[in-house]
Design an enzyme around this catalytic site. Structure first.
Site, PDB file in Angstrom:
ATOM      1  N   ASP A  14      41.241  47.319  44.669  1.00  0.00           N
ATOM      2  CA  ASP A  14      41.239  48.741  45.032  1.00  0.00           C
ATOM      3  C   ASP A  14      42.526  49.469  44.653  1.00  0.00           C
ATOM      4  O   ASP A  14      42.920  50.434  45.303  1.00  0.00           O
ATOM      5  CB  ASP A  14      40.989  48.913  46.552  1.00  0.00           C
ATOM      6  N   LYS A  17      41.723  51.025  39.681  1.00  0.00           N
ATOM      7  CA  LYS A  17      41.370  50.609  38.314  1.00  0.00           C
ATOM      8  C   LYS A  17      40.366  51.580  37.694  1.00  0.00           C
ATOM      9  O   LYS A  17      40.512  51.988  36.538  1.00  0.00           O
ATOM     10  CB  LYS A  17      40.784  49.180  38.337  1.00  0.00           C
ATOM     11  N   ASN A  39      30.574  43.352  44.206  1.00  0.00           N
ATOM     12  CA  ASN A  39      31.634  43.346  45.230  1.00  0.00           C
ATOM     13  C   ASN A  39      32.676  44.413  44.876  1.00  0.00           C
ATOM     14  O   ASN A  39      33.394  44.900  45.740  1.00  0.00           O
ATOM     15  CB  ASN A  39      32.300  41.959  45.372  1.00  0.00           C
ATOM     16  N   GLY A  41      34.107  48.085  43.776  1.00  0.00           N
ATOM     17  CA  GLY A  41      33.766  49.495  43.970  1.00  0.00           C
ATOM     18  C   GLY A  41      34.835  50.292  43.260  1.00  0.00           C
ATOM     19  O   GLY A  41      35.973  50.328  43.708  1.00  0.00           O
ATOM     20  N   HIS A  42      34.518  50.847  42.106  1.00  0.00           N
ATOM     21  CA  HIS A  42      35.511  51.551  41.295  1.00  0.00           C
ATOM     22  C   HIS A  42      35.230  53.051  41.359  1.00  0.00           C
ATOM     23  O   HIS A  42      34.166  53.503  40.955  1.00  0.00           O
ATOM     24  CB  HIS A  42      35.478  51.035  39.855  1.00  0.00           C
ATOM     25  N   THR A  43      36.213  53.795  41.852  1.00  0.00           N
ATOM     26  CA  THR A  43      36.012  55.223  42.090  1.00  0.00           C
ATOM     27  C   THR A  43      36.614  56.061  40.973  1.00  0.00           C
ATOM     28  O   THR A  43      37.750  55.824  40.549  1.00  0.00           O
ATOM     29  CB  THR A  43      36.675  55.631  43.420  1.00  0.00           C
ATOM     30  N   ARG A 144      25.424  24.767  37.513  1.00  0.00           N
ATOM     31  CA  ARG A 144      24.454  24.715  36.416  1.00  0.00           C
ATOM     32  C   ARG A 144      23.000  24.890  36.863  1.00  0.00           C
ATOM     33  O   ARG A 144      22.085  24.265  36.370  1.00  0.00           O
ATOM     34  CB  ARG A 144      24.632  23.418  35.603  1.00  0.00           C
ATOM     35  N   GLN A 224      38.371  43.431  41.277  1.00  0.00           N
ATOM     36  CA  GLN A 224      39.201  42.792  42.308  1.00  0.00           C
ATOM     37  C   GLN A 224      40.682  42.859  41.889  1.00  0.00           C
ATOM     38  O   GLN A 224      41.066  43.772  41.191  1.00  0.00           O
ATOM     39  CB  GLN A 224      38.758  41.344  42.586  1.00  0.00           C
ATOM     40  N   THR A 300      33.010  49.895  48.616  1.00  0.00           N
ATOM     41  CA  THR A 300      31.746  49.162  48.601  1.00  0.00           C
ATOM     42  C   THR A 300      31.197  48.998  50.008  1.00  0.00           C
ATOM     43  O   THR A 300      30.006  49.149  50.247  1.00  0.00           O
ATOM     44  CB  THR A 300      31.954  47.790  47.931  1.00  0.00           C
ATOM     45  N   GLY A 414      47.159  61.475  42.652  1.00  0.00           N
ATOM     46  CA  GLY A 414      45.961  61.982  43.309  1.00  0.00           C
ATOM     47  C   GLY A 414      44.747  61.324  42.682  1.00  0.00           C
ATOM     48  O   GLY A 414      44.853  60.714  41.609  1.00  0.00           O
TER      49      GLY A 414
HETATM   50  P1  GDP Z   1      39.445  50.257  42.245  1.00  0.00           P
HETATM   51  O1  GDP Z   1      38.534  49.313  42.933  1.00  0.00           O
HETATM   52  O2  GDP Z   1      40.710  49.600  41.782  1.00  0.00           O
HETATM   53  O3  GDP Z   1      38.792  51.050  41.146  1.00  0.00           O
HETATM   54  O4  GDP Z   1      39.904  51.307  43.358  1.00  0.00           O
HETATM   55  P2  GDP Z   1      38.949  52.003  44.455  1.00  0.00           P
HETATM   56  O5  GDP Z   1      38.142  53.052  43.790  1.00  0.00           O
HETATM   57  O6  GDP Z   1      38.236  51.002  45.280  1.00  0.00           O
HETATM   58  O7  GDP Z   1      40.039  52.619  45.429  1.00  0.00           O
HETATM   59  C1  GDP Z   1      40.989  53.523  45.002  1.00  0.00           C
HETATM   60  C2  GDP Z   1      40.831  54.808  45.827  1.00  0.00           C
HETATM   61  O8  GDP Z   1      41.976  55.607  45.681  1.00  0.00           O
HETATM   62  C3  GDP Z   1      39.683  55.679  45.376  1.00  0.00           C
HETATM   63  O9  GDP Z   1      39.162  56.373  46.476  1.00  0.00           O
HETATM   64  C4  GDP Z   1      40.330  56.625  44.380  1.00  0.00           C
HETATM   65  O10 GDP Z   1      39.636  57.857  44.260  1.00  0.00           O
HETATM   66  C5  GDP Z   1      41.658  56.842  45.041  1.00  0.00           C
HETATM   67  N1  GDP Z   1      42.794  57.091  44.156  1.00  0.00           N
HETATM   68  C6  GDP Z   1      43.059  56.597  42.924  1.00  0.00           C
HETATM   69  N2  GDP Z   1      44.269  56.998  42.496  1.00  0.00           N
HETATM   70  C7  GDP Z   1      44.777  57.768  43.483  1.00  0.00           C
HETATM   71  C8  GDP Z   1      46.019  58.460  43.658  1.00  0.00           C
HETATM   72  O11 GDP Z   1      46.911  58.434  42.824  1.00  0.00           O
HETATM   73  N3  GDP Z   1      46.183  59.125  44.836  1.00  0.00           N
HETATM   74  C9  GDP Z   1      45.245  59.178  45.809  1.00  0.00           C
HETATM   75  N4  GDP Z   1      45.504  59.852  46.919  1.00  0.00           N
HETATM   76  N5  GDP Z   1      44.066  58.522  45.669  1.00  0.00           N
HETATM   77  C10 GDP Z   1      43.850  57.834  44.540  1.00  0.00           C
HETATM   78  P1  IMO Z   2      37.529  46.135  43.459  1.00  0.00           P
HETATM   79  O1  IMO Z   2      37.083  45.779  42.066  1.00  0.00           O
HETATM   80  C1  IMO Z   2      38.982  44.731  47.318  1.00  0.00           C
HETATM   81  C2  IMO Z   2      37.449  40.897  48.749  1.00  0.00           C
HETATM   82  C3  IMO Z   2      36.541  40.908  49.969  1.00  0.00           C
HETATM   83  C4  IMO Z   2      36.864  39.549  50.557  1.00  0.00           C
HETATM   84  C5  IMO Z   2      37.042  38.682  49.312  1.00  0.00           C
HETATM   85  C6  IMO Z   2      35.801  37.919  48.903  1.00  0.00           C
HETATM   86  O2  IMO Z   2      36.895  47.349  44.006  1.00  0.00           O
HETATM   87  O3  IMO Z   2      39.025  46.156  43.525  1.00  0.00           O
HETATM   88  P2  IMO Z   2      33.472  38.525  47.814  1.00  0.00           P
HETATM   89  O4  IMO Z   2      32.469  39.590  48.161  1.00  0.00           O
HETATM   90  O5  IMO Z   2      34.015  38.629  46.442  1.00  0.00           O
HETATM   91  O6  IMO Z   2      32.982  37.158  48.138  1.00  0.00           O
HETATM   92  O7  IMO Z   2      34.698  38.789  48.830  1.00  0.00           O
HETATM   93  O8  IMO Z   2      37.408  39.570  48.276  1.00  0.00           O
HETATM   94  N1  IMO Z   2      37.009  41.760  47.636  1.00  0.00           N
HETATM   95  C7  IMO Z   2      37.590  42.925  47.321  1.00  0.00           C
HETATM   96  N2  IMO Z   2      38.592  43.589  47.923  1.00  0.00           N
HETATM   97  N3  IMO Z   2      38.431  45.211  46.187  1.00  0.00           N
HETATM   98  C8  IMO Z   2      37.440  44.549  45.560  1.00  0.00           C
HETATM   99  O9  IMO Z   2      36.970  44.915  44.342  1.00  0.00           O
HETATM  100  C9  IMO Z   2      36.943  43.367  46.146  1.00  0.00           C
HETATM  101  N4  IMO Z   2      35.970  42.477  45.823  1.00  0.00           N
HETATM  102  C10 IMO Z   2      36.036  41.502  46.731  1.00  0.00           C
HETATM  103  O10 IMO Z   2      36.889  41.956  50.832  1.00  0.00           O
HETATM  104  O11 IMO Z   2      38.098  39.605  51.226  1.00  0.00           O
HETATM  105 MG    MG Z   3      37.514  49.131  44.767  1.00  0.00          MG
END
Ligand code: GDP
Ligand code: IMO
Ligand code: MG
Length: 425
Positions: A14, A17, A39, A41-43, A144, A224, A300, A414
């Site tokens: 999170d 990315k 698993n 969740g890319h925003t 496998r 992740q 997610t 942001g």
């Molecule tokens: P990812 O899994 O690495 O793609 O990240 P996530 O989407 O799970 O979580 C990142 C969160 O931070 C999302 O809600 C984004 O919209 C938000 N975000 C990303 N960059 C920034 C930033 O520079 N500032 C703020 N306030 N939010 C951000």
């Molecule tokens: P993104 O790509 C943050 C964490 C889960 C748990 C562990 C194992 O959005 O950064 P799993 O479902 O893979 O068996 O869970 O890994 N986890 C994440 N935490 N961001 C993620 O993906 C994650 N994917 C899995 O919370 O601790």
């Molecule tokens: Mg995420």
């Protein structure tokens, strides 16, 4: 011949990315996911709309970019269909811009059930899995027994499916208190399968290597983070795939000699969702403030993310394992109202001070050793140029660059695409 650039998370996921992949996509012909599955969740945020992607690469909203779901990814047809349905209003030409590896493994409904049963049985030792069936699916891959996208076109796919389901039912019998109703889950699975069969499936290793030969540019999108890697993360509180640069090679079929730039992403602080060690965690009002300002809730699962200060020993470890060549610091604006920012530079264990990540951080009593940095105490979100950034932010960036020995080329202020500053013009 071109090389594959890699973008991946250096903490516990999170890091942002999805946002940076979207920002960088105009520079690439192809964006490819190499591991993980729903698993993730890319925003992405642009034009006032927020999108959350789980399996589909984050290049999907840019015209003229192809998106590849590589062999290292695990696909849940149910979630995949929902993601594709959610793209409908945005006129994405799915059949032409989304390509799926024949070798990607399928998440069955029974994989999800096994994930849930296993977590339930672990009680307070649970991993905190997203319950998407990731662990059981990768277990079947290495055991496998798995089913792959290419199997969908085999005349005996149903036979293979039911054979695996029978095996899973036997395994579920080991969890007598776990109740389930598979018949409720299967219709959506088969609907997803039918949709998958209409999409473009390819031998992605050939496709990507040919693309490199033709001079195309490719960005591999990690899911992740490094501290969740199956080998190098805080085992057993990890995910079930290699989230590190090496995972690009196995998850896409590109050779190590074909890896180019590695862009590592980290937050100006640190978060973790799920169980497991987190040395700099703040279980107090400071952590609460970061969670509130950073809106730190899982993309997610919606779970609140645990928050803490930035951890240099852990980041240095991640940079080493991944061969990171440049860095992006995310969510700087979340620290806008802090007088002082803490940076963990060392760990104190049994009175001894160390500057590296030890073997097993689960059972050790780790006390973070902090240095204090002056905060900028102003709103960063309106900045459009790094030149105009407050001196304290620049000092924080420079301080981290010295500690991490890698340049920070991007500073994010942001969630929107436009709230992205380049530090080296
Ligand atoms: P990812 O899994 O690495 O793609 O990240 P996530 O989407 O799970 O979580 C990142 C969160 O931070 C999302 O809600 C984004 O919209 C938000 N975000 C990303 N960059 C920034 C930033 O520079 N500032 C703020 N306030 N939010 C951000
Ligand atoms: P993104 O790509 C943050 C964490 C889960 C748990 C562990 C194992 O959005 O950064 P799993 O479902 O893979 O068996 O869970 O890994 N986890 C994440 N935490 N961001 C993620 O993906 C994650 N994917 C899995 O919370 O601790
Ligand atoms: Mg995420």
């Amino acid at each position: 011949m071109n090389k594959v650039d890699v973008l991946l998370g250096l903490q516990w996921g999170d890091e942002g990315k999805g946002k940076i992949v979207d920002v960088l996509t105009p520079k690439y012909d192809i964006i490819a996911r190499f591991q993980g599955g729903p698993n993730a969740g890319h925003t992405l945020e642009f034009d006032g709309i927020k999108h959350v992607l789980h399996t589909i690469p984050s290049g999907i909203f840019r015209k003229d970019t192809l998106n590849v779901v590589g062999n290292g990814v695990v696909i849940d047809p149910v979630i995949f269909k929902k993601e594709i349905d959610a793209l409908q209003p945005f006129n994405v030409d799915i059949k032409n811009v989304l390509l799926i590896s024949n070798k990607a493994h399928l998440i069955l409904p029974t994989h999800r059930l096994l994930d849930a049963a296993s977590e339930q049985a672990k009680g307070n030792k649970k991993i905190g899995s997203t319950l998407k069936g990731i662990g059981p699916t990768y277990m079947d891959k290495t055991g496998r027994n798995g089913l792959r996208v290419g199997d969908l076109f085999s005349p005996n796919f149903q036979e293979k499916y039911y054979a695996l389901v029978e095996k899973h039912k036997g395994m579920l019998n080991h969890y007598p208190s776990f109740e389930y109703d598979l018949s409720e889950l299967e219709p959506a699975f088969f609907e997803g399968i039918e949709l998958l069969k209409t999409l473009t499936t390819i031998d992605s290793e050939h496709y990507l290597n040919n693309a490199l030969k033709e001079g195309k540019t490719i960005l591999a999108e990690g899911a992740q983070g490094t501290l969740l890697d199956i080998d190098f993360g805080s085992y057993p509180f990890v995910t079930s795939s290699n989230t590190v640069t090496a995972g690009t090679c196995t998850g896409l079929g590109v050779a190590p000699t074909r890896i180019g730039n590695v862009l590592g992403i980290f937050k100006a602080y640190c978060t973790r969702v799920g169980s497991g060690p987190f040395p700099t965690e703040l279980e107090n009002e400071v952590g609460e403030k970061i969670r509130k300002h950073g809106f730190e809730f899982g993309a997610t699962t919606g779970r609140p993310r645990r928050c803490g200060w930035i951890d240099i020993p852990a980041l240095k470890y991640a940079i080493m394992i991944n061969g990171v060549s440049e860095l992006a610091m995310m969510k700087s604006d979340v620290l806008d109202s802090f007088d002082t920012i803490h940076v963990c530079t060392h760990y104190k264990i049994d009175g001894k001070i160390i500057d590296y990540l030890p073997f097993d951080i689960n059972d050790l009593e780790i006390e973070p050793v902090y240095e204090e940095i002056k905060g900028w105490n102003c709103d960063l979100t309106k900045l459009t140029s790094y030149d105009d950034a407050p001196a304290e932010l620049k000092a924080y960036v420079q301080y981290l660059e010295e500690k991490l020995e890698v340049p920070i080329t991007t500073v994010s202020v942001g969630p929107d695409r436009l709230q992205t500053l380049s530090t080296k013009q």
